[in-house]
Scaffold this motif. Structure first.
Motif, short mmCIF file in Angstrom:
data_model
loop_
_atom_site.label_atom_id
_atom_site.label_comp_id
_atom_site.label_asym_id
_atom_site.label_seq_id
_atom_site.Cartn_x
_atom_site.Cartn_y
_atom_site.Cartn_z
N GLY A 1 -16.27 4.78 -15.32
CA GLY A 1 -15.11 5.52 -14.90
C GLY A 1 -14.74 5.34 -13.45
O GLY A 1 -13.77 5.24 -13.21
N MET A 2 -16.02 5.34 -12.83
CA MET A 2 -15.73 5.18 -11.12
C MET A 2 -15.23 3.86 -10.95
O MET A 2 -14.55 3.65 -9.93
N ARG A 3 -15.94 2.65 -11.50
CA ARG A 3 -15.80 1.35 -11.19
C ARG A 3 -14.08 1.08 -11.56
O ARG A 3 -13.41 0.59 -11.03
N ALA A 4 -13.65 1.81 -12.68
CA ALA A 4 -12.25 1.84 -12.97
C ALA A 4 -11.35 2.25 -11.87
O ALA A 4 -10.24 1.35 -11.73
N LYS A 5 -11.82 3.29 -11.12
CA LYS A 5 -10.86 3.83 -10.37
C LYS A 5 -10.88 3.04 -9.09
O LYS A 5 -9.91 2.88 -8.40
N ILE A 6 -12.04 2.57 -8.72
CA ILE A 6 -12.02 1.93 -7.54
C ILE A 6 -11.30 0.51 -7.61
O ILE A 6 -10.74 -0.09 -6.92
N ASN A 7 -11.45 -0.03 -9.01
CA ASN A 7 -10.63 -1.63 -9.05
C ASN A 7 -9.28 -1.14 -9.10
O ASN A 7 -8.42 -1.98 -8.65
N ALA B 1 0.74 -1.13 0.00
CA ALA B 1 -0.07 -0.08 0.12
C ALA B 1 0.74 1.27 0.03
O ALA B 1 0.54 2.25 -0.71
N ALA B 2 1.78 1.27 0.88
CA ALA B 2 2.79 2.43 0.75
C ALA B 2 3.37 2.64 -0.50
O ALA B 2 3.66 3.87 -0.95
N HIS B 3 3.80 1.76 -1.02
CA HIS B 3 4.52 1.68 -2.39
C HIS B 3 3.42 2.25 -3.50
O HIS B 3 3.73 3.05 -4.18
N ALA B 4 2.38 1.93 -3.54
CA ALA B 4 1.30 2.39 -4.34
C ALA B 4 0.90 3.76 -4.22
O ALA B 4 0.73 4.63 -4.97
N MET B 5 0.92 4.27 -2.79
CA MET B 5 0.66 5.71 -2.53
C MET B 5 1.71 6.44 -3.07
O MET B 5 1.47 7.70 -3.22
N ALA B 6 2.98 6.07 -3.48
CA ALA B 6 3.78 6.93 -4.11
C ALA B 6 3.70 7.18 -5.56
O ALA B 6 4.19 8.06 -6.18
N ILE C 1 -8.07 -1.30 -5.52
CA ILE C 1 -8.21 -2.60 -5.17
C ILE C 1 -6.88 -3.25 -5.48
O ILE C 1 -6.34 -3.93 -4.92
N ALA C 2 -6.47 -3.03 -6.99
CA ALA C 2 -5.47 -3.67 -7.22
C ALA C 2 -4.07 -3.12 -6.87
O ALA C 2 -3.30 -4.05 -6.60
N ALA C 3 -4.12 -2.13 -6.39
CA ALA C 3 -2.90 -1.47 -5.68
C ALA C 3 -2.91 -1.89 -4.20
O ALA C 3 -1.76 -1.33 -3.66
N GLY C 4 -3.71 -2.38 -3.97
CA GLY C 4 -3.93 -2.78 -2.27
C GLY C 4 -4.10 -1.74 -1.29
O GLY C 4 -4.00 -1.87 -0.19
N ILE C 5 -4.81 -0.56 -2.16
CA ILE C 5 -5.20 0.46 -1.10
C ILE C 5 -6.44 -0.02 -0.39
O ILE C 5 -6.73 0.29 0.69
N ILE C 6 -7.55 -0.63 -1.14
CA ILE C 6 -8.78 -1.12 -0.79
C ILE C 6 -8.59 -2.67 -0.55
O ILE C 6 -8.05 -3.35 -1.56
N GLU C 7 -9.02 -3.15 0.58
CA GLU C 7 -9.02 -4.38 0.63
C GLU C 7 -10.61 -5.00 0.84
O GLU C 7 -11.42 -4.70 1.37
N GLU D 1 -0.70 8.61 -9.67
CA GLU D 1 -2.07 8.30 -10.57
C GLU D 1 -2.79 7.90 -9.42
O GLU D 1 -4.20 8.36 -9.10
N ILE D 2 -2.33 7.08 -8.37
CA ILE D 2 -3.25 6.75 -7.19
C ILE D 2 -3.45 7.90 -6.41
O ILE D 2 -4.55 8.07 -5.62
N GLN D 3 -2.45 8.63 -6.26
CA GLN D 3 -2.70 10.18 -5.24
C GLN D 3 -3.65 10.88 -5.93
O GLN D 3 -4.68 11.52 -5.28
N SER D 4 -3.62 11.05 -7.34
CA SER D 4 -4.82 11.65 -7.95
C SER D 4 -6.24 11.09 -7.79
O SER D 4 -7.17 12.02 -7.30
N ILE D 5 -6.23 9.59 -7.86
CA ILE D 5 -7.48 9.10 -7.59
C ILE D 5 -8.00 9.41 -6.05
O ILE D 5 -9.26 9.65 -5.81
#
Length: 571
Positions: A554-560, A514-519, A563-569, A522-526
């Motif tokens: 569009g919203m579904r793509a952002k949430i997915n 999650a920490a890696h993804a937060m860097a 999830i893929a980045a490990g931000i949402i479990e 694109e994830i920060q923008s979402i």
């Protein structure tokens, strides 16, 4: 780290963290690996400026512009460095030069506005109101830091060697209210002018004169006044020598006027007469060289420069005059394309008499030569040979040698996407994933439709546990080739990892992912999107609203992606 881009990224991170020295070191390493990349010089210029080193910031800004004159930020860097050095006129000129090419650039406009405002504002007291409006501001110019900068500047350094000036500076440092006493001293005012960026003209050679400004009709031109010289106490030999020097000087001035009028052949004839009258003066030969340079007769210019230097050495001309002749000769060689000889002559010029302008030319020539050498090294046939050797080493699993051959192939053919993709594959085998990522991204920059590179990019991102990125890369490859087996398998394993892989992760591993993804920007923008934030809250507080929002593609793509980045479990 093994690539210039890695060091640049490290430099950027250090600069953002306020670790200026670390940033400069990393940018320098990037430049040592790739001295033809203008961005590295731009970044290091910014770091030097933040450190308060305006002189090095200016040198890097000039290098940046020399490498890429179409890079707007280079002119901003130059203007900012000159502003920091309080060379206001030069700073304004740098910003205006940039705005001529990029009239809508906000950074250039803001920089010009700032330096113009500071240049035009009156000196104000630095420690509160109510005092002498001229006092504190001028006193601040003589702070220890500013005096140190003056000592490094050849234009102001000589003033600091004058005991009277140093006594006045110390007086103002001890008692700022005494600053007004210096305003009546011509030496101090001359020094202030130099500090504020009023550069002296280089009179080493004649130059075409600007169009004279029209004067009001009632104003009359002053009559030229001949100054009488007293030679009564001179011996006949000395008097004859003075007469000869005067005749030669008048011929030179005649030549200068003809040069200004662009009557080049007549100017050359006048200089030849001056040389015939006084063959011991190298200036006349230097002036001839200047005419030839303007006429683009570079061989003749070089010949006259070398003659001038010989005469200068024989008859003990000043080091400064000899240095200027060497620099002009270097410029002629530069025009002829002989950069090695131009560099050699610039270095010789600096040994005669150091000049900041020649140093800037030298740095520019070195960068130009490095770029030209890289271009001259390119050879598609030899690149293919190196690639095939790399392929053979790869098959033999001698990956270190494969990397070396692929790197040679890249130098020979830097715009070949397939070679860079092969290099990326070899780099992954020696666990240099950062280097591999840089190469595969460059391959895709060269050829966005190169499916193998999209597959390789996805594999590298999967290794980094950047599953949201890997999924995008494999999908991009499948858009180009829907039947590509490698992309299909990559997408499948990534989706499985997202769905089931986190179950086998420790809490520490999950936090790390999650920490890696937060860097990732694109994830920060979402995550910074207020609508996404509301949907995430709705998952816990209002599931129906969340489900409604997820019907939007569009919203579904952002949430997915989260999830893929490990931000949402998911459970």
């Amino acid at each position: 780290m093994s690539t210039a881009e890695d060091f640049k990224a490290a430099g950027n991170a250090a600069l953002q963290a306020g670790k200026i020295s670390d940033a400069i070191q990393n940018y320098t390493k990037a430049i040592n690996l790739d001295g033809a990349n203008h961005v590295y010089y731009s970044n290091r210029s910014a770091a030097y400026l933040k450190k308060g080193d305006g002189h090095n910031a200016l040198e890097d800004a000039n290098a940046c512009i020399a490498l890429n004159p179409q890079f707007a930020k280079g002119y901003s860097r130059k203007g900012a460095a000159l502003h920091a050095l309080k060379r206001y006129n030069d700073s304004i000129a740098a910003y205006n030069e940039g705005l001529e090419k990029f009239p809508d650039d906000a950074g250039l406009k803001k920089g010009l506005e700032d330096v113009t405002r500071e240049k035009d504002q009156p000196f104000m007291a630095g420690g509160g109101g109510g005092g002498d409006p001229m006092g504190g501001g001028l006193a601040g110019l003589f702070s220890p830091q500013m005096v140190a900068q003056m000592a490094m500047d050849p234009k102001t350094r000589p003033y600091l060697q004058d005991p009277d000036i140093m006594a006045k500076i110390k007086m103002v440092q001890q008692n700022p209210s005494m600053v007004q006493t210096i305003l009546t001293d011509p030496k101090m005012m001359q020094m202030l002018g130099a500090m504020m960026g009023q550069d002296d003209d280089d009179d080493a050679a004649p130059a075409p004169a600007p169009s004279p400004a029209k004067k009001p009709k009632e104003e009359k031109e002053p009559e030229p006044m001949e100054v009488e010289e007293d030679w009564s106490n001179l011996s006949p030999e000395e008097r004859e020598k003075k007469e000869t020097e005067k005749k030669a000087r008048l011929k030179k001035e005649e030549g200068n006027n003809l040069y200004k009028d662009k009557k080049f052949d007549e100017a050359l004839a006048a200089y030849d007469e001056a040389i015939a009258i006084d063959p011991t003066n190298m200036t006349f030969l230097s002036n001839k060289a200047a005419v030839y340079f303007t006429q683009k007769k570079y061989d003749e210019c070089i010949e006259q420069c070398m003659k001038a230097i010989e005469v200068g050495k024989e008859f003990k001309a000043s080091f400064d005059e000899r240095a200027k002749a060497l620099t002009r000769c270097a410029k002629a060689y530069q025009k002829k394309g002989d950069l090695g000889k131009a560099i050699e002559l610039c270095e010789a010029s600096q040994l005669e008499s150091y000049s900041k302008d020649t140093q800037r030319l030298l740095k520019s020539l070195e960068l130009e030569k490095k770029k030209k050498d890289a271009m001259d090294y390119q050879d598609a046939e030899k690149a293919e040979e190196a690639k095939q050797r790399g392929n053979e080493f790869f098959r033999q699993k001698d990956f270190a040698k494969a990397v070396a051959e692929y790197e040679e192939a890249v130098k020979r053919s830097p715009k070949d996407a397939a070679i860079r993709n092969n290099l990326a594959a070899a780099l992954t085998k020696i666990m240099d994933f950062n280097g591999a990522k840089t190469q595969v991204e460059k391959a895709l920059e060269l050829d966005p439709k190169y499916v193998k590179a999209w597959t390789r990019k996805g594999d590298i991102e999967f290794a980094f546990k950047e599953y949201h990125k890997a999924m995008d890369s494999y999908k991009q490859g499948l858009e180009l080739d829907p039947d590509n087996v490698a992309c299909k398998q990559g997408l499948q394993k990534t989706q499985q990892q997202i769905t089931y892989g986190r179950a086998n992760m420790t809490e520490e591993q999950k936090k790390e992912q999650a920490a890696h993804a937060m860097a990732d920007p694109e994830i920060q923008s979402i995550l910074s999107d207020p609508v996404v934030q509301q949907v995430l809250r709705d998952f816990g507080e209002n599931p129906n609203a969340a489900q409604q929002a997820m019907r939007d593609q569009g919203m579904r793509a952002k949430i997915n992606k989260l999830i893929a980045a490990g931000i949402i479990e998911t459970r």
